[in-house]
Design a protein around this motif. Structure first.
Motif, PDB file in Angstrom:
ATOM      1  N   ALA A  20     -36.899  21.593 -22.458  1.00 25.70           N
ATOM      2  CA  ALA A  20     -35.943  22.594 -22.000  1.00 25.70           C
ATOM      3  C   ALA A  20     -36.229  22.999 -20.551  1.00 25.70           C
ATOM      4  CB  ALA A  20     -35.975  23.817 -22.904  1.00 25.70           C
ATOM      5  N   LEU A  21     -37.518  23.144 -20.223  1.00 30.20           N
ATOM      6  CA  LEU A  21     -37.898  23.540 -18.872  1.00 30.20           C
ATOM      7  C   LEU A  21     -37.557  22.459 -17.841  1.00 30.20           C
ATOM      8  CD1 LEU A  21     -41.313  25.315 -19.526  1.00 30.20           C
ATOM      9  CD2 LEU A  21     -39.178  26.375 -18.757  1.00 30.20           C
ATOM     10  N   PRO A  23     -21.867  24.730  -6.837  1.00 35.69           N
ATOM     11  CA  PRO A  23     -21.619  24.572  -8.277  1.00 35.69           C
ATOM     12  C   PRO A  23     -21.463  23.118  -8.701  1.00 35.69           C
ATOM     13  CG  PRO A  23     -19.704  25.513  -7.157  1.00 35.69           C
ATOM     14  CD  PRO A  23     -20.819  25.530  -6.187  1.00 35.69           C
ATOM     15  N   TRP A  24     -20.914  22.292  -7.831  1.00 32.31           N
ATOM     16  CA  TRP A  24     -20.751  20.875  -8.160  1.00 32.31           C
ATOM     17  C   TRP A  24     -22.093  20.168  -8.182  1.00 32.31           C
ATOM     18  CZ3 TRP A  24     -16.195  19.495 -10.037  1.00 32.31           C
ATOM     19  CH2 TRP A  24     -15.089  20.296  -9.725  1.00 32.31           C
ATOM     20  N   LEU A  25     -22.974  20.505  -7.247  1.00 32.96           N
ATOM     21  CA  LEU A  25     -24.306  19.910  -7.238  1.00 32.96           C
ATOM     22  C   LEU A  25     -25.124  20.383  -8.442  1.00 32.96           C
ATOM     23  CD1 LEU A  25     -25.303  19.965  -3.468  1.00 32.96           C
ATOM     24  CD2 LEU A  25     -24.922  17.976  -4.923  1.00 32.96           C
ATOM     25  N   VAL A  26     -24.945  21.657  -8.813  1.00 30.83           N
ATOM     26  CA  VAL A  26     -25.620  22.162 -10.015  1.00 30.83           C
ATOM     27  C   VAL A  26     -25.170  21.366 -11.232  1.00 30.83           C
ATOM     28  CG1 VAL A  26     -25.728  24.116 -11.613  1.00 30.83           C
ATOM     29  CG2 VAL A  26     -26.078  24.490  -9.161  1.00 30.83           C
ATOM     30  N   ALA A  27     -23.870  21.142 -11.338  1.00 31.70           N
ATOM     31  CA  ALA A  27     -23.331  20.392 -12.475  1.00 31.70           C
ATOM     32  C   ALA A  27     -23.844  18.954 -12.481  1.00 31.70           C
ATOM     33  CB  ALA A  27     -21.808  20.416 -12.442  1.00 31.70           C
ATOM     34  N   LEU A  28     -23.870  18.316 -11.314  1.00 31.44           N
ATOM     35  CA  LEU A  28     -24.369  16.944 -11.230  1.00 31.44           C
ATOM     36  C   LEU A  28     -25.856  16.864 -11.555  1.00 31.44           C
ATOM     37  CD1 LEU A  28     -22.552  15.636  -8.013  1.00 31.44           C
ATOM     38  CD2 LEU A  28     -22.197  14.852 -10.367  1.00 31.44           C
ATOM     39  N   ALA A  29     -26.632  17.831 -11.048  1.00 40.12           N
ATOM     40  CA  ALA A  29     -28.063  17.853 -11.345  1.00 40.12           C
ATOM     41  C   ALA A  29     -28.305  18.087 -12.830  1.00 40.12           C
ATOM     42  CB  ALA A  29     -28.753  18.939 -10.516  1.00 40.12           C
ATOM     43  N   ALA A  30     -27.486  18.936 -13.423  1.00 37.67           N
ATOM     44  CA  ALA A  30     -27.616  19.210 -14.856  1.00 37.67           C
ATOM     45  C   ALA A  30     -27.386  17.941 -15.665  1.00 37.67           C
ATOM     46  CB  ALA A  30     -26.617  20.291 -15.274  1.00 37.67           C
ATOM     47  N   PHE A  31     -26.322  17.229 -15.325  1.00 35.36           N
ATOM     48  CA  PHE A  31     -26.029  16.000 -16.072  1.00 35.36           C
ATOM     49  C   PHE A  31     -27.089  14.937 -15.800  1.00 35.36           C
ATOM     50  CE2 PHE A  31     -23.890  12.112 -17.299  1.00 35.36           C
ATOM     51  CZ  PHE A  31     -23.284  12.490 -18.495  1.00 35.36           C
ATOM     52  N   ALA A  32     -27.590  14.876 -14.563  1.00 34.66           N
ATOM     53  CA  ALA A  32     -28.634  13.904 -14.227  1.00 34.66           C
ATOM     54  C   ALA A  32     -29.890  14.143 -15.045  1.00 34.66           C
ATOM     55  CB  ALA A  32     -28.948  13.970 -12.733  1.00 34.66           C
ATOM     56  N   ALA A  33     -30.263  15.423 -15.224  1.00 33.71           N
ATOM     57  CA  ALA A  33     -31.449  15.748 -16.014  1.00 33.71           C
ATOM     58  C   ALA A  33     -31.248  15.357 -17.476  1.00 33.71           C
ATOM     59  CB  ALA A  33     -31.763  17.239 -15.903  1.00 33.71           C
ATOM     60  N   ILE A  34     -30.063  15.628 -18.009  1.00 32.37           N
ATOM     61  CA  ILE A  34     -29.753  15.269 -19.394  1.00 32.37           C
ATOM     62  C   ILE A  34     -29.795  13.749 -19.566  1.00 32.37           C
ATOM     63  CG2 ILE A  34     -27.898  15.231 -21.112  1.00 32.37           C
ATOM     64  CD1 ILE A  34     -27.071  18.005 -20.002  1.00 32.37           C
ATOM     65  N   SER A  44     -30.536  19.877 -22.508  1.00 30.14           N
ATOM     66  CA  SER A  44     -29.202  20.470 -22.358  1.00 30.14           C
ATOM     67  C   SER A  44     -29.264  21.986 -22.474  1.00 30.14           C
ATOM     68  CB  SER A  44     -28.258  19.906 -23.422  1.00 30.14           C
ATOM     69  OG  SER A  44     -28.061  18.523 -23.260  1.00 30.14           O
ATOM     70  N   ILE A  45     -30.037  22.477 -23.443  1.00 27.20           N
ATOM     71  CA  ILE A  45     -30.170  23.926 -23.608  1.00 27.20           C
ATOM     72  C   ILE A  45     -30.779  24.549 -22.360  1.00 27.20           C
ATOM     73  CG2 ILE A  45     -31.410  25.727 -24.876  1.00 27.20           C
ATOM     74  CD1 ILE A  45     -29.026  24.654 -26.372  1.00 27.20           C
ATOM     75  N   GLY A  46     -31.776  23.879 -21.785  1.00 26.89           N
ATOM     76  CA  GLY A  46     -32.407  24.393 -20.571  1.00 26.89           C
ATOM     77  C   GLY A  46     -31.437  24.509 -19.413  1.00 26.89           C
ATOM     78  N   VAL A  47     -30.625  23.470 -19.199  1.00 24.43           N
ATOM     79  CA  VAL A  47     -29.690  23.522 -18.073  1.00 24.43           C
ATOM     80  C   VAL A  47     -28.584  24.542 -18.331  1.00 24.43           C
ATOM     81  CG1 VAL A  47     -30.175  21.142 -17.391  1.00 24.43           C
ATOM     82  CG2 VAL A  47     -28.248  21.602 -18.888  1.00 24.43           C
ATOM     83  N   ILE A  48     -28.140  24.648 -19.577  1.00 29.35           N
ATOM     84  CA  ILE A  48     -27.054  25.580 -19.888  1.00 29.35           C
ATOM     85  C   ILE A  48     -27.499  27.027 -19.679  1.00 29.35           C
ATOM     86  CG2 ILE A  48     -25.580  26.470 -21.735  1.00 29.35           C
ATOM     87  CD1 ILE A  48     -25.619  23.527 -22.833  1.00 29.35           C
ATOM     88  N   GLY A 106     -24.787  31.803 -26.557  1.00 29.56           N
ATOM     89  CA  GLY A 106     -23.745  31.441 -27.506  1.00 29.56           C
ATOM     90  C   GLY A 106     -23.995  30.081 -28.133  1.00 29.56           C
ATOM     91  N   THR A 107     -24.442  29.134 -27.314  1.00 35.17           N
ATOM     92  CA  THR A 107     -24.719  27.787 -27.810  1.00 35.17           C
ATOM     93  C   THR A 107     -25.872  27.792 -28.805  1.00 35.17           C
ATOM     94  OG1 THR A 107     -23.957  26.838 -25.716  1.00 35.17           O
ATOM     95  CG2 THR A 107     -25.334  25.441 -27.122  1.00 35.17           C
ATOM     96  N   VAL A 108     -26.937  28.516 -28.462  1.00 39.15           N
ATOM     97  CA  VAL A 108     -28.076  28.621 -29.380  1.00 39.15           C
ATOM     98  C   VAL A 108     -27.657  29.309 -30.677  1.00 39.15           C
ATOM     99  CG1 VAL A 108     -30.327  29.716 -29.730  1.00 39.15           C
ATOM    100  CG2 VAL A 108     -29.834  28.541 -27.587  1.00 39.15           C
TER     101      VAL A 108
END
Length: 226
Positions: free
Chosen positions: A69-70, A97-108, A128-132, A142-144
């Protein structure tokens, strides 16, 4: 170097760094260090926390879950930290925000297709939980919550993960998150569900294992749960 090329270079470095963070093979290392095994050859074959729980033990599973998660938290913090600590002219603010989204998907993607493990890995749920949570803590809570309710009812981790993946895009929309985050929620949710396609087949057949129960020999290494 033109400003646009410089912007794209910095953006590419951030996304690649996020992928490398996600690729850190936490579960694999836990298996090697604690039991001298390749976790991919045991249990479900996944490097995720659930397989660590079944194969190595509860304590290591909790540690793997937290670290995975970290990794997601670190990937998003890397982008946000870049904007906070560097000259804003290095990257347009509207790109954040677009770079955050891309980095999030890259980590996943990195967690499930780790460069260190010949592009194998887990199902990316913990990352995924960590990035969300880092992108939007209300969506994370909400997801958790959805995950916990489905797990309490079904005792099936994969079903709970799928429910959480579906919830992300809905919660991003309901909380009026930036468009980049909404699109991330859709893309990441679809990706996590695709990673669970074999689990879905077993859920339909009624053979998907519940938490706390051993895997059936029929569950192959290539198609295990996270």
């Amino acid at each position: 170097m033109t400003p646009m090329v410089l912007n794209l270079t910095w953006s590419g470095l951030l996304v690649i760094s996020a992928y490398l963070l996600g690729s850190l093979p936490t579960g694999y290392l836990a298996g090697r260090w604690l039991k001298d095994i390749d976790i991919r050859e045991h249990g479900s074959g996944s490097t995720g926390a659930t397989n660590i729980l079944r194969t190595v033990g509860k304590g290591p599973a909790v540690v793997v879950l937290l670290i995975d998660a970290l990794k997601g938290v670190a990937a998003i913090s890397l982008v946000n930290g870049f904007y906070t600590l560097t000259d804003v002219s290095l990257l347009p603010l509207t790109w954040q925000p677009w770079l955050v989204a891309l980095a999030a998907f890259a980590a996943i993607f990195g967690h499930s297709k780790s460069i260190w493990l010949n592009f194998t890995g887990g199902k990316s749920v913990a990352t995924s939980i960590g990035v969300i949570f880092t992108m939007s803590w209300p969506v994370g809570l909400g997801t958790v919550g959805v995950f916990a309710v489905v797990l309490a009812i079904s005792r099936i981790v994969s079903l709970s993960s799928i429910a959480g993946a579906i919830a992300v895009s809905l919660l991003m929309y309901l909380t009026k998150a930036p468009l980049a985050y909404e699109l991330f929620g859709i893309a990441a949710g679809i990706y996590v569900i695709i990673r669970h396609r074999s689990n879905i087949q077993r859920i339909v057949r009624g053979t998907e294992p519940q938490i706390g129960k051993p895997l059936s020999p029929a569950v192959s290494l290539e198609t295990g749960t996270d």
